[in-house]
Design a protein around this motif. Structure first.
Motif, PDB file in Angstrom:
ATOM      1  N   LEU A   1     -17.572  -2.117  25.121  1.00 56.27           N
ATOM      2  CA  LEU A   1     -16.334  -1.831  24.398  1.00 56.27           C
ATOM      3  C   LEU A   1     -15.096  -2.007  25.263  1.00 56.27           C
ATOM      4  CD1 LEU A   1     -17.443   1.361  22.434  1.00 56.27           C
ATOM      5  CD2 LEU A   1     -17.251  -0.974  21.568  1.00 56.27           C
ATOM      6  N   ASN A   2     -15.291  -2.150  26.595  1.00 55.29           N
ATOM      7  CA  ASN A   2     -14.157  -2.321  27.521  1.00 55.29           C
ATOM      8  C   ASN A   2     -13.115  -1.224  27.298  1.00 55.29           C
ATOM      9  OD1 ASN A   2     -15.219  -4.736  28.687  1.00 55.29           O
ATOM     10  ND2 ASN A   2     -14.564  -5.843  26.861  1.00 55.29           N
ATOM     11  N   VAL A   3     -13.500  -0.026  27.698  1.00 55.11           N
ATOM     12  CA  VAL A   3     -12.763   1.188  27.343  1.00 55.11           C
ATOM     13  C   VAL A   3     -11.630   1.519  28.310  1.00 55.11           C
ATOM     14  CG1 VAL A   3     -12.993   3.710  27.223  1.00 55.11           C
ATOM     15  CG2 VAL A   3     -14.642   2.228  26.035  1.00 55.11           C
ATOM     16  N   VAL A   4     -10.487   1.872  27.728  1.00 56.54           N
ATOM     17  CA  VAL A   4      -9.407   2.558  28.439  1.00 56.54           C
ATOM     18  C   VAL A   4      -9.489   4.011  27.989  1.00 56.54           C
ATOM     19  CG1 VAL A   4      -6.924   2.742  28.807  1.00 56.54           C
ATOM     20  CG2 VAL A   4      -7.962   0.494  28.422  1.00 56.54           C
ATOM     21  N   HIS A   5      -9.862   4.912  28.902  1.00 52.80           N
ATOM     22  CA  HIS A   5     -10.130   6.312  28.541  1.00 52.80           C
ATOM     23  C   HIS A   5      -8.937   7.173  28.954  1.00 52.80           C
ATOM     24  CE1 HIS A   5     -13.503   9.599  28.323  1.00 52.80           C
ATOM     25  NE2 HIS A   5     -12.771   9.543  27.235  1.00 52.80           N
TER      26      HIS A   5
ATOM     27  N   VAL B   1      -9.161   1.511  23.205  1.00 49.70           N
ATOM     28  CA  VAL B   1      -8.368   2.615  23.750  1.00 49.70           C
ATOM     29  C   VAL B   1      -8.954   3.890  23.155  1.00 49.70           C
ATOM     30  CG1 VAL B   1      -6.097   3.663  23.931  1.00 49.70           C
ATOM     31  CG2 VAL B   1      -6.340   1.164  23.990  1.00 49.70           C
ATOM     32  N   LEU B   2      -9.487   4.738  24.039  1.00 54.17           N
ATOM     33  CA  LEU B   2     -10.285   5.882  23.624  1.00 54.17           C
ATOM     34  C   LEU B   2      -9.596   7.174  24.069  1.00 54.17           C
ATOM     35  CD1 LEU B   2     -13.141   6.641  22.418  1.00 54.17           C
ATOM     36  CD2 LEU B   2     -13.979   6.595  24.775  1.00 54.17           C
ATOM     37  N   GLU B   3      -9.099   7.941  23.101  1.00 54.85           N
ATOM     38  CA  GLU B   3      -8.419   9.199  23.414  1.00 54.85           C
ATOM     39  C   GLU B   3      -9.414  10.356  23.396  1.00 54.85           C
ATOM     40  OE1 GLU B   3      -5.120  12.326  21.621  1.00 54.85           O
ATOM     41  OE2 GLU B   3      -5.649  10.530  20.476  1.00 54.85           O
ATOM     42  N   VAL B   4      -9.375  11.178  24.440  1.00 54.02           N
ATOM     43  CA  VAL B   4     -10.216  12.367  24.515  1.00 54.02           C
ATOM     44  C   VAL B   4      -9.801  13.351  23.430  1.00 54.02           C
ATOM     45  CG1 VAL B   4     -10.617  14.426  25.939  1.00 54.02           C
ATOM     46  CG2 VAL B   4     -10.791  12.145  26.961  1.00 54.02           C
TER      47      VAL B   4
ATOM     48  N   ARG C   1     -19.053   3.343  32.251  1.00 54.32           N
ATOM     49  CA  ARG C   1     -18.092   2.643  33.096  1.00 54.32           C
ATOM     50  C   ARG C   1     -16.930   2.112  32.263  1.00 54.32           C
ATOM     51  NH1 ARG C   1     -17.950   1.017  38.315  1.00 54.32           N
ATOM     52  NH2 ARG C   1     -16.549  -0.708  38.825  1.00 54.32           N
ATOM     53  N   PRO C   2     -15.909   2.927  32.068  1.00 53.11           N
ATOM     54  CA  PRO C   2     -14.689   2.411  31.431  1.00 53.11           C
ATOM     55  C   PRO C   2     -14.052   1.362  32.340  1.00 53.11           C
ATOM     56  CG  PRO C   2     -14.672   4.825  31.612  1.00 53.11           C
ATOM     57  CD  PRO C   2     -15.789   4.330  32.470  1.00 53.11           C
TER      58      PRO C   2
ATOM     59  N   LYS D   1      -1.852  -2.647  32.807  1.00 52.41           N
ATOM     60  CA  LYS D   1      -1.878  -3.550  33.970  1.00 52.41           C
ATOM     61  C   LYS D   1      -3.252  -3.561  34.611  1.00 52.41           C
ATOM     62  CE  LYS D   1       1.053  -3.605  37.241  1.00 52.41           C
ATOM     63  NZ  LYS D   1       1.955  -3.126  38.308  1.00 52.41           N
ATOM     64  N   ARG D   2      -3.799  -2.357  34.865  1.00 52.88           N
ATOM     65  CA  ARG D   2      -5.114  -2.293  35.510  1.00 52.88           C
ATOM     66  C   ARG D   2      -6.187  -2.888  34.609  1.00 52.88           C
ATOM     67  NH1 ARG D   2      -2.541  -2.498  38.943  1.00 52.88           N
ATOM     68  NH2 ARG D   2      -1.808  -0.901  40.411  1.00 52.88           N
ATOM     69  N   PHE D   3      -6.081  -2.653  33.311  1.00 55.82           N
ATOM     70  CA  PHE D   3      -7.059  -3.228  32.384  1.00 55.82           C
ATOM     71  C   PHE D   3      -7.069  -4.745  32.486  1.00 55.82           C
ATOM     72  CE2 PHE D   3      -8.150  -5.270  28.407  1.00 55.82           C
ATOM     73  CZ  PHE D   3      -9.354  -4.672  28.088  1.00 55.82           C
ATOM     74  N   LEU D   4      -5.893  -5.343  32.440  1.00 59.19           N
ATOM     75  CA  LEU D   4      -5.801  -6.799  32.493  1.00 59.19           C
ATOM     76  C   LEU D   4      -6.269  -7.339  33.835  1.00 59.19           C
ATOM     77  CD1 LEU D   4      -2.369  -7.140  30.680  1.00 59.19           C
ATOM     78  CD2 LEU D   4      -4.608  -7.764  29.749  1.00 59.19           C
ATOM     79  N   GLN D   5      -5.917  -6.647  34.923  1.00 55.85           N
ATOM     80  CA  GLN D   5      -6.338  -7.093  36.255  1.00 55.85           C
ATOM     81  C   GLN D   5      -7.852  -7.015  36.419  1.00 55.85           C
ATOM     82  OE1 GLN D   5      -3.930  -4.429  38.568  1.00 55.85           O
ATOM     83  NE2 GLN D   5      -2.200  -5.845  38.729  1.00 55.85           N
ATOM     84  N   VAL D   6      -8.440  -5.878  36.028  1.00 56.92           N
ATOM     85  CA  VAL D   6      -9.893  -5.717  36.151  1.00 56.92           C
ATOM     86  C   VAL D   6     -10.622  -6.722  35.267  1.00 56.92           C
ATOM     87  CG1 VAL D   6     -11.835  -4.154  35.747  1.00 56.92           C
ATOM     88  CG2 VAL D   6      -9.743  -3.288  36.811  1.00 56.92           C
ATOM     89  N   SER D   7     -10.014  -7.045  34.124  1.00 56.49           N
ATOM     90  CA  SER D   7     -10.630  -7.992  33.190  1.00 56.49           C
ATOM     91  C   SER D   7     -10.419  -9.444  33.606  1.00 56.49           C
ATOM     92  CB  SER D   7     -10.063  -7.776  31.784  1.00 56.49           C
ATOM     93  OG  SER D   7     -10.264  -6.448  31.357  1.00 56.49           O
TER      94      SER D   7
END
Length: 494
Positions: free
Chosen positions: A66-70, A173-176, A190-191, A284-290
């Protein structure tokens, strides 16, 4: 021994899905116990969630697809999620971006969005029954105390995972929901990146929790090798704990820089600059890691337009009444001292300024403190004092979150968590009315205590002349007003 559940022929409609989903709601006492535990009430919570996941046909590693941003935090995690989703969507042209948030305003399916749009009723029902019937078919639970069907939020989390995997989203994008460590969303191994918005004591001060304990819980979403972000935090102790949480699991920790001056945001309020700064860092981090190209500056130029275009329904939102052109609705689900201060600054910092108020809050909360926060901030913004500001209201309405005058809820807005004794006596609403009398002595307008949102809307619509109506104190209240007043068009994130 668990009771045998008999599978019967059923209509696989949206309304039937909502009826079944509502059977998973916890009562008021259970909700309060979970809140007071900071989500720790059930030490089996994560193990049970993983077992539910297995029973619907998935392994934890499947969630990595799912390529999560948590995202967690005490304040602003929903707005941060909205900003983050909008930025990532703008950078993944042609992609599918999932967004899972809570609570909803008018319809449960708002919690599960793809490219900003809630699941359709048909899709929600389809994925709901696929999850429900898989759980129904495999009734072996991890302990004898574990229910066959998970509680409401856990079920919706499973449903979101299943829907997003079935639809092949490119990012999520996953909100707690509550806390962090023990939250049902915290089973993604592993998000891509994790983030913590502003920490505070508003929701948990009654527990005697310290900022260190709260930060430890929120920092529980940090994962080994996964970028761990945070806003600067007002209390140094909270930031120190978050840094320690990241170090403990081996997550690279980063405090996001503030936004440059003059950046336009689609969400109103000075506090949104902090939320937007975290969203920029997460995207930014999402795009860089991806492995995607992104400008390595505090605010990439390509992020400016999506920040300005971000919408988050029910938060500092103005909506024109569609049946009476003389009514303007000022909608803000602010329900903590800090968020109500921001609400006051927004509502009286522009035009039109409120002439009527519809307000409610959850039982047991400090009525006078919350109303004072709203009025004092509004008075400062308007250049007056609390008494003079309050005197400008013609109608002040304290109502329950019950939707209709006949005592029923709209199906999607059913709330088992309301204390029935409190509801029957209108205890919270009477306490709010008493608090208003102390805060605005000699008030010359009318104070109404009514049993439903429809009653409140009817009072507003019976008025004359131009009316700007501030609705605040509860997201559930805002959603109910949007439903009853026919403001569903205001639900769009576009």
């Amino acid at each position: 021994m668990l009771p045998t559940l008999v599978r019967m022929a059923r209509s696989r409609t949206y309304s039937e899905a909502i009826r079944l989903l509502n059977t998973c709601q916890s009562n008021a006492a259970t909700i309060e116990a979970i809140r007071k535990s900071g989500g720790r009430l059930n030490e089996w919570g994560i193990k049970e969630m993983l077992d539910y996941l297995r029973r619907i046909g998935y392994q934890p590693d499947d969630l990595n697809k799912l390529n999560v941003v948590h995202i967690t935090g005490t304040k602003g995690k929903g707005s941060t999620s909205a900003f983050t989703e909008r930025i990532i969507r703008s950078q993944l042209s042609g992609g599918k971006i999932g967004l899972y948030t809570s609570p909803h305003l008018c319809a449960v399916r708002e919690r599960i969005r793809v490219n900003g749009e809630p699941l359709s009723e048909d899709d929600f029902a389809k994925y709901f029954f696929e999850v429900w019937e898989r759980l129904e078919a495999d009734q072996k639970t991890i302990t004898e105390h574990t229910p066959v069907f998970p509680i409401y939020f856990r079920f919706l989390t499973l449903l979101a995972f299943h829907a997003f995997l079935s639809m092949g989203v490119d990012a999520t994008v996953l909100e707690v929901g509550i806390g962090g460590t023990y939250d049902s969303t915290n089973i993604v191994p592993r998000p891509v990146v994790t983030g913590v918005s502003a920490l505070g004591l508003d929701h948990t001060a009654v527990l005697g929790n310290t900022i260190e304990e709260i930060a430890t819980n929120k920092g529980g979403i940090y994962k080994a090798g996964v970028p761990a972000l945070s806003v600067p935090q007002e209390q140094a102790a909270g930031l120190a704990v978050l840094r320690a949480c990241a170090d403990r699991v081996g997550a690279p920790f980063e405090v996001v820089p503030p936004l440059p001056a003059g950046v336009l945001l689609g969400l109103r309020g000075e506090h949104q600059r902090v939320n937007a700064a975290l969203a920029v860092g997460l995207a930014k981090r999402f795009l860089q890691v991806s492995g995607r190209s992104v400008e390595d500056t505090d605010l990439p130029k390509a992020f400016e337009a999506p920040l300005a275009a971000t919408r988050w329904p029910g938060r500092c939102q103005t909506a024109q009444d569609e049946t009476d052109p003389h009514i303007t609705w000022l909608l803000d689900g602010a329900h903590t001292v800090e968020s109500l201060r921001s609400c006051g600054e927004w509502a009286w910092g522009g035009a039109p300024r409120p002439s009527a108020l519809i307000f409610n809050t959850s039982g047991g909360r400090q009525s006078e403190v919350l109303l004072a926060a709203l009025l004092d901030a509004g008075a400062t913004a308007a250049g007056t004092d609390r008494a003079a500001l309050g005197a400008r209201f013609k109608d002040v309405i304290f109502c329950t979150n019950v939707t209709y005058t006949d005592g029923h809820f709209k199906g999607d807005l059913t709330a088992a968590a309301i204390d029935p004794n409190d509801l029957a006596a209108l205890a919270t609403q009477r306490a709010l009315a008493d608090a208003w009398g102390k805060l605005v002595p000699g008030f010359g307008g009318q104070v109404h205590v009514v049993p439903s949102i429809e009653h409140a809307v009817n009072i507003v619509r019976a008025g004359e002349g131009e009316r700007a109506v501030l609705v605040a104190g509860s997201l559930h209240l805002v959603g109910g007003v949007m439903e009853v007043a026919g403001l569903q068009n205001a639900l769009s994130m576009e």
